[in-house]
Structures are given as C-alpha cells and as structure tokens.
Design a protein around this motif. Structure first.
Motif, PDB file in Angstrom:
ATOM      1  N   LEU A  24      17.709  34.289  15.797  1.00  0.00           N
ATOM      2  CA  LEU A  24      17.501  34.751  17.165  1.00  0.00           C
ATOM      3  C   LEU A  24      17.818  36.241  17.215  1.00  0.00           C
ATOM      4  O   LEU A  24      18.980  36.642  17.218  1.00  0.00           O
ATOM      5  CB  LEU A  24      18.383  33.988  18.154  1.00  0.00           C
ATOM      6  CG  LEU A  24      18.328  34.491  19.603  1.00  0.00           C
ATOM      7  CD1 LEU A  24      16.918  34.349  20.180  1.00  0.00           C
ATOM      8  CD2 LEU A  24      19.350  33.751  20.473  1.00  0.00           C
ATOM      9  N   THR A  25      16.788  37.063  17.229  1.00  0.00           N
ATOM     10  CA  THR A  25      16.994  38.504  17.352  1.00  0.00           C
ATOM     11  C   THR A  25      17.203  38.849  18.826  1.00  0.00           C
ATOM     12  O   THR A  25      16.508  38.332  19.702  1.00  0.00           O
ATOM     13  CB  THR A  25      15.788  39.274  16.802  1.00  0.00           C
ATOM     14  OG1 THR A  25      14.578  38.734  17.352  1.00  0.00           O
ATOM     15  CG2 THR A  25      15.723  39.187  15.292  1.00  0.00           C
ATOM     16  N   ILE A  26      18.164  39.714  19.083  1.00  0.00           N
ATOM     17  CA  ILE A  26      18.505  40.070  20.466  1.00  0.00           C
ATOM     18  C   ILE A  26      18.695  41.576  20.581  1.00  0.00           C
ATOM     19  O   ILE A  26      18.812  42.280  19.575  1.00  0.00           O
ATOM     20  CB  ILE A  26      19.785  39.349  20.940  1.00  0.00           C
ATOM     21  CG1 ILE A  26      20.977  39.751  20.068  1.00  0.00           C
ATOM     22  CG2 ILE A  26      19.598  37.842  20.938  1.00  0.00           C
ATOM     23  CD1 ILE A  26      22.319  39.246  20.579  1.00  0.00           C
ATOM     24  N   ARG A  27      18.738  42.069  21.817  1.00  0.00           N
ATOM     25  CA  ARG A  27      19.108  43.454  22.099  1.00  0.00           C
ATOM     26  C   ARG A  27      20.511  43.481  22.688  1.00  0.00           C
ATOM     27  O   ARG A  27      21.133  42.438  22.913  1.00  0.00           O
ATOM     28  CB  ARG A  27      18.105  44.087  23.066  1.00  0.00           C
ATOM     29  CG  ARG A  27      16.694  44.195  22.519  1.00  0.00           C
ATOM     30  CD  ARG A  27      16.618  45.040  21.268  1.00  0.00           C
ATOM     31  NE  ARG A  27      16.892  46.446  21.513  1.00  0.00           N
ATOM     32  CZ  ARG A  27      15.957  47.351  21.720  1.00  0.00           C
ATOM     33  NH1 ARG A  27      14.676  47.019  21.709  1.00  0.00           N
ATOM     34  NH2 ARG A  27      16.275  48.617  21.918  1.00  0.00           N
ATOM     35  N   GLU A  28      21.009  44.678  22.976  1.00  0.00           N
ATOM     36  CA  GLU A  28      22.365  44.810  23.485  1.00  0.00           C
ATOM     37  C   GLU A  28      22.552  44.076  24.815  1.00  0.00           C
ATOM     38  O   GLU A  28      23.585  43.462  25.065  1.00  0.00           O
ATOM     39  CB  GLU A  28      22.711  46.290  23.658  1.00  0.00           C
ATOM     40  CG  GLU A  28      22.832  47.052  22.349  1.00  0.00           C
ATOM     41  CD  GLU A  28      21.476  47.476  21.789  1.00  0.00           C
ATOM     42  OE1 GLU A  28      20.435  47.094  22.379  1.00  0.00           O
ATOM     43  OE2 GLU A  28      21.454  48.188  20.772  1.00  0.00           O
ATOM     44  N   ASN A  29      21.520  44.108  25.644  1.00  0.00           N
ATOM     45  CA  ASN A  29      21.535  43.384  26.914  1.00  0.00           C
ATOM     46  C   ASN A  29      20.115  43.326  27.456  1.00  0.00           C
ATOM     47  O   ASN A  29      19.195  43.909  26.877  1.00  0.00           O
ATOM     48  CB  ASN A  29      22.483  44.039  27.937  1.00  0.00           C
ATOM     49  CG  ASN A  29      22.192  45.520  28.126  1.00  0.00           C
ATOM     50  OD1 ASN A  29      21.089  45.905  28.517  1.00  0.00           O
ATOM     51  ND2 ASN A  29      23.183  46.374  27.826  1.00  0.00           N
ATOM     52  N   ASP A  30      19.933  42.623  28.582  1.00  0.00           N
ATOM     53  CA  ASP A  30      18.592  42.441  29.119  1.00  0.00           C
ATOM     54  C   ASP A  30      17.972  43.730  29.628  1.00  0.00           C
ATOM     55  O   ASP A  30      16.759  43.905  29.601  1.00  0.00           O
ATOM     56  CB  ASP A  30      18.584  41.363  30.211  1.00  0.00           C
ATOM     57  CG  ASP A  30      19.523  41.678  31.367  1.00  0.00           C
ATOM     58  OD1 ASP A  30      20.194  42.733  31.339  1.00  0.00           O
ATOM     59  OD2 ASP A  30      19.604  40.851  32.299  1.00  0.00           O
ATOM     60  N   GLU A  31      18.802  44.680  30.092  1.00  0.00           N
ATOM     61  CA  GLU A  31      18.271  45.958  30.580  1.00  0.00           C
ATOM     62  C   GLU A  31      17.691  46.776  29.441  1.00  0.00           C
ATOM     63  O   GLU A  31      16.616  47.385  29.580  1.00  0.00           O
ATOM     64  CB  GLU A  31      19.370  46.744  31.297  1.00  0.00           C
ATOM     65  CG  GLU A  31      18.898  48.067  31.891  1.00  0.00           C
ATOM     66  CD  GLU A  31      17.933  47.900  33.046  1.00  0.00           C
ATOM     67  OE1 GLU A  31      17.156  48.848  33.297  1.00  0.00           O
ATOM     68  OE2 GLU A  31      17.941  46.827  33.697  1.00  0.00           O
ATOM     69  N   VAL A  32      18.370  46.801  28.310  1.00  0.00           N
ATOM     70  CA  VAL A  32      17.860  47.517  27.137  1.00  0.00           C
ATOM     71  C   VAL A  32      16.544  46.897  26.682  1.00  0.00           C
ATOM     72  O   VAL A  32      15.578  47.596  26.347  1.00  0.00           O
ATOM     73  CB  VAL A  32      18.898  47.495  25.990  1.00  0.00           C
ATOM     74  CG1 VAL A  32      18.295  48.060  24.702  1.00  0.00           C
ATOM     75  CG2 VAL A  32      20.137  48.282  26.395  1.00  0.00           C
ATOM     76  N   TRP A  33      16.504  45.567  26.659  1.00  0.00           N
ATOM     77  CA  TRP A  33      15.265  44.869  26.273  1.00  0.00           C
ATOM     78  C   TRP A  33      14.132  45.212  27.230  1.00  0.00           C
ATOM     79  O   TRP A  33      13.015  45.521  26.801  1.00  0.00           O
ATOM     80  CB  TRP A  33      15.496  43.362  26.253  1.00  0.00           C
ATOM     81  CG  TRP A  33      14.218  42.594  26.037  1.00  0.00           C
ATOM     82  CD1 TRP A  33      13.591  42.384  24.847  1.00  0.00           C
ATOM     83  CD2 TRP A  33      13.411  41.969  27.040  1.00  0.00           C
ATOM     84  NE1 TRP A  33      12.433  41.658  25.039  1.00  0.00           N
ATOM     85  CE2 TRP A  33      12.306  41.391  26.384  1.00  0.00           C
ATOM     86  CE3 TRP A  33      13.523  41.834  28.419  1.00  0.00           C
ATOM     87  CZ2 TRP A  33      11.314  40.699  27.066  1.00  0.00           C
ATOM     88  CZ3 TRP A  33      12.532  41.146  29.110  1.00  0.00           C
ATOM     89  CH2 TRP A  33      11.445  40.591  28.439  1.00  0.00           C
ATOM     90  N   PHE A  34      14.400  45.154  28.524  1.00  0.00           N
ATOM     91  CA  PHE A  34      13.367  45.427  29.518  1.00  0.00           C
ATOM     92  C   PHE A  34      12.821  46.844  29.377  1.00  0.00           C
ATOM     93  O   PHE A  34      11.609  47.068  29.421  1.00  0.00           O
ATOM     94  CB  PHE A  34      13.903  45.217  30.933  1.00  0.00           C
ATOM     95  CG  PHE A  34      12.921  45.608  32.003  1.00  0.00           C
ATOM     96  CD1 PHE A  34      11.904  44.737  32.367  1.00  0.00           C
ATOM     97  CD2 PHE A  34      12.992  46.858  32.610  1.00  0.00           C
ATOM     98  CE1 PHE A  34      10.967  45.108  33.329  1.00  0.00           C
ATOM     99  CE2 PHE A  34      12.069  47.233  33.566  1.00  0.00           C
ATOM    100  CZ  PHE A  34      11.058  46.354  33.932  1.00  0.00           C
ATOM    101  N   GLU A  35      13.681  47.826  29.212  1.00  0.00           N
ATOM    102  CA  GLU A  35      13.237  49.208  29.078  1.00  0.00           C
ATOM    103  C   GLU A  35      12.390  49.388  27.822  1.00  0.00           C
ATOM    104  O   GLU A  35      11.417  50.153  27.819  1.00  0.00           O
ATOM    105  CB  GLU A  35      14.441  50.155  29.056  1.00  0.00           C
ATOM    106  CG  GLU A  35      15.150  50.291  30.386  1.00  0.00           C
ATOM    107  CD  GLU A  35      14.237  50.848  31.480  1.00  0.00           C
ATOM    108  OE1 GLU A  35      13.376  51.709  31.170  1.00  0.00           O
ATOM    109  OE2 GLU A  35      14.376  50.404  32.641  1.00  0.00           O
TER     110      GLU A  35
END
Length: 248
Positions: A88-99
C-alpha cells in the motif's frame, strides 16, 4: 503474480514500477499496460462482466501490477493470486496526495499530444472511452477527471483516498501487507520482498506529474503515435481530394 500495489495514483506508483524493475521483478503492469495492452479485458471488467478466473488469465505472466485500474481491485487480484504480497503506497497525508493529483492533471492538460492521441488514435480513443471515463465515474465519482472537476470535488476525493487506504489496512492480511512511502527508501521494501538492497538511489519517477510513461520509446506510446500520424495523413488525403474535386 508476486506483488500487488494497492496504492492509488500519485502515491509513488511510477517510482514503484521503476524500483521493482531494478529489483528484477521483470513483467510489471502499470497504468499504460493495464489500459492499452489489456484494454479489452479491463473494458469488460469495468462493465461488471468478470469472474475471479479472469484475473488469473489476465495476469498469468505478470509479476507485479500497479496503479489504475488495478489498484481499485487489489483485493480481487490478491484472491486470484493468494501468494502475492500487497504494498500500500501512501503519501504524507490526504492534502499532499490531492495537490499531487491536481498538479498531474494540470500538466497533462497542457500536453497537446494527449489530445491528439485521445481523438486521432483508435487505441487512445478506446482507452479514454472504455476505461478512463468509466473509471472516473465508478471510482472517483466524477464524470471525468479534469482540473476543474478535481477542484470542485476536493473534499470527496480526499475522502475516497482515506477510505481506500483504510479499507486496505483492514482487509489485507497483515502478514502480506507493507505500508510504504517512497521516501522510506529501499530497506523496508527489500526486507518485505526478501530481496537484496540495490546499490543505487531509490527512483523518483514522474516527478511533478503529467506523465507516467516514456513517451518516446514505450511500445504502446509508439503505437498510438503512429495511429495519430495515419489519421492525420488520412484526413489530409481526404481533404485534398475534396479540394481538388471541387476545384475541377
């Protein structure tokens, strides 16, 4: 099938593809392979016409699968290949992912080649009509992903990102799951896959968004570019013929 990457797009999936190839995981299907090489199969799957055996046939010679649309059906693919490990690859948080998602589509919409491929390549048009648009409606809840619809659906898209990750965390067998950020580097990934750590930096693919393939040399990109050339030549020939006919 050795590895199923369940992370959504813009969580380092292009970097993961490159990393797995460095680790000698040879046949890796990313977005482009899913949508072009296996176009007919994914068209049927997105129309709801599939059974578990279809995934076995689809990925019988594939070592790893990453990105859309496979990441949304990671569980079904894992059931078809119970020995495969799940990342499961993820980003630091949902805001970083969205941007990152927004930036990707902003840059992609500036690529004139994408418009030509979408409308003048049969492969590109079928990919857009039969896979991209249904995927946007089914998984993202928008008519089509654009910078405008992404901005308008910010809260909903961030919710979908969190819901997807939470479901993977709950549903995936704990002994087969690695939660991974590309910034973690080689060690956790190699330990999880029981592979030696390479003596090269961890790759950083598609930095800044807007591309997920080598547009110059990828076989499917070359195929679609040739289809565009043929379409342009056909349009020119027909137009010239009509002009000469009217002239005479």
């Amino acid at each position: 099938m050795k590895v199923v990457v369940a992370g959504l797009p813009k969580t380092g999936t292009t970097s993961m593809k490159e990393a797995l190839k460095i680790l000698d995981v040879k046949n890796v299907h990313h977005y482009f392979e899913n949508c072009c090489v296996a176009q007919d199969q994914w068209t049927n799957i997105l129309r709801g016409r599939w059974c578990p055996e279809d995934f076995k046939r689809l990925f019988h010679d594939v070592d790893a699968v990453i990105d859309e649309p496979a990441c949304f059906l990671w569980e079904e693919i894992s059931l078809a290949f119970p020995d495969a490990k799940i990342v499961l690859t993820i980003r630091e948080n949902d805001e970083v992912w969205f941007e990152s998602l927004k930036q990707h589509y902003k840059k992609e919409e500036c690529l004139y080649e994408d418009y030509l491929v979408k409308y003048l390549s049969l492969t590109g048009w079928r990919k857009y009509r039969n896979i991209r648009l249904p995927m946007d409606r089914i998984f993202y809840g928008v008519s089509k992903m654009t910078t405008q619809t992404i901005a308008e659906n910010k809260s909903n898209l961030k919710l979908k990102y969190r819901a997807h990750n939470n479901y993977v965390l709950q549903a995936a067998p704990k002994d087969k799951l690695l939660v991974f950020k590309c910034s973690d580097g080689w060690l956790p990934l190699c330990n999880f896959l029981n592979l030696p750590v390479p003596n090269v930096p961890f790759p950083h693919g598609n930095k800044g968004g807007g591309s997920y393939i080598d547009r110059e040399s990828h076989p499917q990109a070359v195929k679609m570019r040739h289809e565009v050339y043929h379409s342009i030549a056909a349009i020119f020939s027909i137009s010239l013929g009509m002009f000469l006919y009217l002239l005479w």
